[in-house]
Structure formats: C-alpha cells, structure tokens
Scaffold this active site. Structure first.
Site, PDB file in Angstrom:
ATOM      1  N   CYS A  60      -7.565 -19.376 -22.089  1.00 16.31           N
ATOM      2  CA  CYS A  60      -8.067 -20.535 -21.335  1.00 16.31           C
ATOM      3  C   CYS A  60      -9.556 -20.410 -21.087  1.00 16.31           C
ATOM      4  CB  CYS A  60      -7.326 -20.658 -20.010  1.00 16.31           C
ATOM      5  SG  CYS A  60      -7.761 -19.338 -18.848  1.00 16.31           S
ATOM      6  N   CYS A  68     -11.436 -15.677 -18.650  1.00 19.39           N
ATOM      7  CA  CYS A  68     -12.056 -14.345 -18.623  1.00 19.39           C
ATOM      8  C   CYS A  68     -13.539 -14.437 -18.966  1.00 19.39           C
ATOM      9  CB  CYS A  68     -11.321 -13.394 -19.570  1.00 19.39           C
ATOM     10  SG  CYS A  68      -9.706 -12.897 -18.942  1.00 19.39           S
ATOM     11  N   CYS A  80      -3.864 -11.745 -21.223  1.00 16.47           N
ATOM     12  CA  CYS A  80      -3.329 -12.344 -22.460  1.00 16.47           C
ATOM     13  C   CYS A  80      -3.606 -11.436 -23.655  1.00 16.47           C
ATOM     14  CB  CYS A  80      -3.943 -13.720 -22.696  1.00 16.47           C
ATOM     15  SG  CYS A  80      -3.616 -14.896 -21.383  1.00 16.47           S
ATOM     16  N   CYS A  89      -6.099 -11.436 -14.801  1.00 18.52           N
ATOM     17  CA  CYS A  89      -6.025 -12.873 -15.105  1.00 18.52           C
ATOM     18  C   CYS A  89      -6.620 -13.648 -13.929  1.00 18.52           C
ATOM     19  CB  CYS A  89      -4.572 -13.284 -15.339  1.00 18.52           C
ATOM     20  SG  CYS A  89      -4.374 -15.009 -15.826  1.00 18.52           S
ATOM     21  N   HIS A 122      -1.681  -1.493  -3.834  1.00 16.42           N
ATOM     22  CA  HIS A 122      -0.980  -1.093  -2.614  1.00 16.42           C
ATOM     23  C   HIS A 122      -1.547   0.197  -2.010  1.00 16.42           C
ATOM     24  CE1 HIS A 122       2.621  -0.820  -0.087  1.00 16.42           C
ATOM     25  NE2 HIS A 122       2.959   0.343  -0.621  1.00 16.42           N
ATOM     26  N   CYS A 144      -4.785  -0.428  -0.231  1.00 17.91           N
ATOM     27  CA  CYS A 144      -4.869  -1.711   0.492  1.00 17.91           C
ATOM     28  C   CYS A 144      -5.197  -1.475   1.970  1.00 17.91           C
ATOM     29  CB  CYS A 144      -3.538  -2.436   0.366  1.00 17.91           C
ATOM     30  SG  CYS A 144      -3.522  -4.010   1.240  1.00 17.91           S
ATOM     31  N   CYS A 194       1.110  -6.611   6.833  1.00 17.73           N
ATOM     32  CA  CYS A 194       1.363  -6.436   5.398  1.00 17.73           C
ATOM     33  C   CYS A 194       2.058  -7.665   4.806  1.00 17.73           C
ATOM     34  CB  CYS A 194       2.237  -5.191   5.223  1.00 17.73           C
ATOM     35  SG  CYS A 194       2.908  -5.030   3.577  1.00 17.73           S
ATOM     36  N   CYS A 247       4.167  -9.885  -1.912  1.00 16.28           N
ATOM     37  CA  CYS A 247       3.004  -9.208  -2.508  1.00 16.28           C
ATOM     38  C   CYS A 247       3.426  -8.264  -3.641  1.00 16.28           C
ATOM     39  CB  CYS A 247       2.265  -8.424  -1.434  1.00 16.28           C
ATOM     40  SG  CYS A 247       0.785  -7.630  -2.066  1.00 16.28           S
ATOM     41  N   CYS A 307      -8.842  -3.595  -7.072  1.00 21.03           N
ATOM     42  CA  CYS A 307      -9.387  -4.747  -6.334  1.00 21.03           C
ATOM     43  C   CYS A 307      -9.618  -4.429  -4.862  1.00 21.03           C
ATOM     44  CB  CYS A 307      -8.439  -5.935  -6.442  1.00 21.03           C
ATOM     45  SG  CYS A 307      -7.966  -6.298  -8.119  1.00 21.03           S
ATOM     46  N   CYS A 356      -8.190 -10.974  -3.112  1.00 26.11           N
ATOM     47  CA  CYS A 356      -6.966 -11.712  -2.799  1.00 26.11           C
ATOM     48  C   CYS A 356      -6.444 -11.439  -1.386  1.00 26.11           C
ATOM     49  CB  CYS A 356      -5.884 -11.382  -3.824  1.00 26.11           C
ATOM     50  SG  CYS A 356      -6.396 -11.786  -5.508  1.00 26.11           S
ATOM     51  N   CYS A 374      -1.175 -10.151  -3.478  1.00 27.39           N
ATOM     52  CA  CYS A 374      -1.511  -9.860  -4.875  1.00 27.39           C
ATOM     53  C   CYS A 374      -0.437 -10.501  -5.748  1.00 27.39           C
ATOM     54  CB  CYS A 374      -1.531  -8.338  -5.077  1.00 27.39           C
ATOM     55  SG  CYS A 374      -1.623  -7.824  -6.802  1.00 27.39           S
ATOM     56  N   CYS A 378      -1.780  -9.954 -11.240  1.00 29.36           N
ATOM     57  CA  CYS A 378      -2.373 -10.546 -12.449  1.00 29.36           C
ATOM     58  C   CYS A 378      -2.750  -9.511 -13.495  1.00 29.36           C
ATOM     59  CB  CYS A 378      -3.566 -11.421 -12.085  1.00 29.36           C
ATOM     60  SG  CYS A 378      -5.093 -10.510 -11.770  1.00 29.36           S
TER      61      CYS A 378
HETATM   62  S1  SF4 Z   1      -0.379  -6.393   1.555  1.00 30.25           S
HETATM   63 FE1  SF4 Z   1       0.553  -5.888  -0.432  1.00 30.25          FE
HETATM   64  S2  SF4 Z   1      -0.741  -4.322  -1.304  1.00 30.25           S
HETATM   65 FE2  SF4 Z   1      -1.259  -4.465   0.873  1.00 30.25          FE
HETATM   66  S3  SF4 Z   1       0.045  -2.920   1.863  1.00 30.25           S
HETATM   67 FE3  SF4 Z   1       1.161  -4.824   1.935  1.00 30.25          FE
HETATM   68  S4  SF4 Z   1       2.458  -4.813   0.074  1.00 30.25           S
HETATM   69 FE4  SF4 Z   1       0.884  -3.255  -0.201  1.00 30.25          FE
HETATM   70  S1  SF4 Z   2      -3.711 -10.651  -8.093  1.00 32.43           S
HETATM   71 FE1  SF4 Z   2      -3.729  -8.429  -7.580  1.00 32.43          FE
HETATM   72  S2  SF4 Z   2      -4.548  -7.444  -9.428  1.00 32.43           S
HETATM   73 FE2  SF4 Z   2      -5.054  -9.628  -9.578  1.00 32.43          FE
HETATM   74  S3  SF4 Z   2      -7.095  -9.852  -8.658  1.00 32.43           S
HETATM   75 FE3  SF4 Z   2      -5.621 -10.200  -6.978  1.00 32.43          FE
HETATM   76  S4  SF4 Z   2      -5.323  -8.196  -6.023  1.00 32.43           S
HETATM   77 FE4  SF4 Z   2      -6.292  -7.841  -8.024  1.00 32.43          FE
END
Ligand code: SF4
Ligand code: SF4
Length: 297
Positions: free
Chosen positions: A50, A53, A147, A185, A221, A224, A244, A250, A259, A271, A278, A281
C-alpha cells in the site's frame, strides 16, 4: 570509524556466524567488495504493497530522509520517489537486476503474488521475475514491512494471489540469499534506516531469526510502561482507562518490537502511549486470518 583490518575481521566473523559460505558466488563477491568507503546502491521495488512503509520511511527525523537516501543508501531507484519513469526506469531496473550496473542491495516492500504472478507487474514483467533474477546479482536484500516479511495483509486467507513474503519466496525457489527481515505495518523508519546505515558502514547487523536483534529481540510487553499494572492485575476495562490493556486485547505479549522504548513520530508517541493496545503489526500472525481481530480476544 573502524579501519579496513577491523572491517575484514568483522566480515569474517559475520560470514562464519551467518553461514555466508552457502551463498552463491556472485553474492559473496559483491559482499566482499563492500567497504566503509563504498556505499552500494539501493534498488527499492514494491510488490503487493500500500506504500505505507515508504511513507513511513520519509518520516525519519534525524538524519533527514534526503541525507539517508543520498549519503547513506545512494538510492538508485524507488517506485514512488524516482523522477525517472517509463522505459528509462525499466531499463535502469533491468541493468541493476541483470548485474550490469554494479553492486546493489535490493529493498522490497510488499508481498509476492506467488500463485498469480501477473497480479503485480513492473512494466510488462511480473515483479516476481525481477526478484528471482536479483537472487544471483544483489549483495543482499532487505524485506521492508510485514507484507514483504511474512505476507502481511495481502496474505490474509481468502486472497487468491497466494501472497507470500520474500523469505518464503526464495525458499520455494531454493535460492540462498542474504536477507534481512524488518517487519512492521507500517515499518518504523529507524528500523530500516539504521539497518541500512549499519550494512553500508559496518557490515551485517546482528540478526535473530533473520531480523535485526537490536530492534526485535524483546516483546513490546517486556518493556511496556504498563507492565507493572499487568503484574499487579490492574487492567483497563475500556479504552482511555489507566492500567494494562491486556483485557482489551493487547497483543504486546506476542509481538517482538522495541516500540515501547523507541516510540514513533520522532519520539512523540506510540500505540500504548496513545491508549491503544498493540495490534501486533510486527508479528508473523498479523492479518493471517481474514477474520483477524485487531486485538486479541
Ligand atoms: S498494555 Fe499490553 S504490552 Fe503493556 S503490559 Fe499490558 S499487555 Fe503488556
Ligand atoms: S502495533 Fe505493536 S508492534 Fe506495531 S507499532 Fe504499535 S506497539 Fe509497535
């Protein structure tokens, strides 16, 4: 700046570590020619994509995209960015892919329509023909985005094109190539540009399962900022709540990416900072099923 002796030592170590002796002779020869002073050209082709990227790569902050595509990667061709078009563009691509225009890295964005090659053509030739031929002339390839890495959205079940990622494509053709996977992605600009800079200035970055370890060795995770809430079982019940996001689906526990420490948009947010779980992606499972829920149920 490393000197030539150090570079050769590093190259020998990396060759052993990654089994480069299995690579075809033209690829090995091209790899041997790379020194910190000589930046190979970058030929960037798009398959089932698409263009997200490519757009993301232009969001690089420092150095600027202009510096990155001129000084660090010497972009020879890019489907969207190159001024050249028509027959001139096709001739240019052909020269590189046939090995007549010097050493180059191939960057591929998008999946390969394995069961329906005509679904994606460059000029009047299937995209798949180009990347098949490149296997014996390129110094190496970089699969950019989910992709190109795993098939991504075009590979969701029900798609008749038989979309697959680059690694699977070369595997089916029995071609040994040097390939670096950079899923996402869309992909984070740092993941790609820092890999390219490392490639041309130092050599192969450390890889884990084909992906640069620097970016893809820990789950979202693990690092995070809400992990403490996860351990304390403080869960958000609806979007916008603190806590969380696990119970809102998530996919951070299943997704390898940095990230949570790197952040996006020139470190403005990412995100989970934006209260969105999350969606995985960068995961191989992303968009696999046609009923993919964006969040784990
Ligand atoms: S928000 Fe998502 S990545 Fe962050 S601690 Fe909770 S489950 Fe894990
Ligand atoms: S969806 Fe998950 S892996 Fe993708 S940019 Fe957001 S936090 Fe990062």
């Amino acid at each position: 700046m490393i000197d030539r002796r150090q570079l050769m030592k590093m190259a020998a170590t990396m060759s052993a570590a990654f089994g480069l002796s299995n690579l075809p002779e033209p690829v090995l020869a091209a790899l041997k020619k790379i020194t910190p002073d000589r930046v190979p050209k970058l030929v960037y082709l798009q398959g089932q994509s698409c263009t997200g990227c490519s757009i993301s790569l232009l969001q690089a902050a420092s150095p600027s995209p202009l510096t990155l595509i001129t000084d660090y990667s010497k972009l020879a061709f890019h489907t969207d960015l190159s001024a050249t078009s028509g027959k001139q563009a096709l001739d240019l691509i052909d020269q590189y892919i046939s090995g007549q225009a010097g050493e180059y890295f191939l960057a591929v964005e998008g999946a390969v329509p394995y069961d329906m090659p005509d679904a994606c053509v460059i000029g009047d030739k299937p995209f798949a023909d180009y990347i098949e031929k490149a296997a014996s002339t390129m110094a190496g390839a970089i699969a950019i985005g989910t992709c190109a890495t795993y098939g991504g959205i075009p590979a969701a079940e029900g798609n008749p094109t038989g979309a697959i990622g680059l690694r699977e494509f070369y595997k089916r053709l029995n071609k040994e190539v040097l390939l670096i996977d950079i899923p996402g992605c869309s992909v984070h600009p740092d993941w790609v540009w820092q890999t390219i800079i490392h490639l041309v200035k130092v050599g192969l970055p450390e890889l884990k399962d084909g992906k640069p370890s620097l970016f893809f060795s820990r789950t979202v995770h693990e690092t995070c900022p809400r992990y403490h809430d996860f351990q304390e079982e403080i869960f958000a019940q609806k979007f916008g709540d603190k806590g969380c996001l696990f119970k809102l689906g998530c996919l951070g526990p299943n997704t390898l990416a940095d990230c949570s420490t790197r952040w996006w948009n020139d470190s403005q947010t990412w995100c989970i900072d934006a209260n969105a779980p999350c969606i995985g992606c960068a995961s191989p499972l992303f968009a696999r099923n046609k009923n993919l829920p964006f969040y784990r149920k």
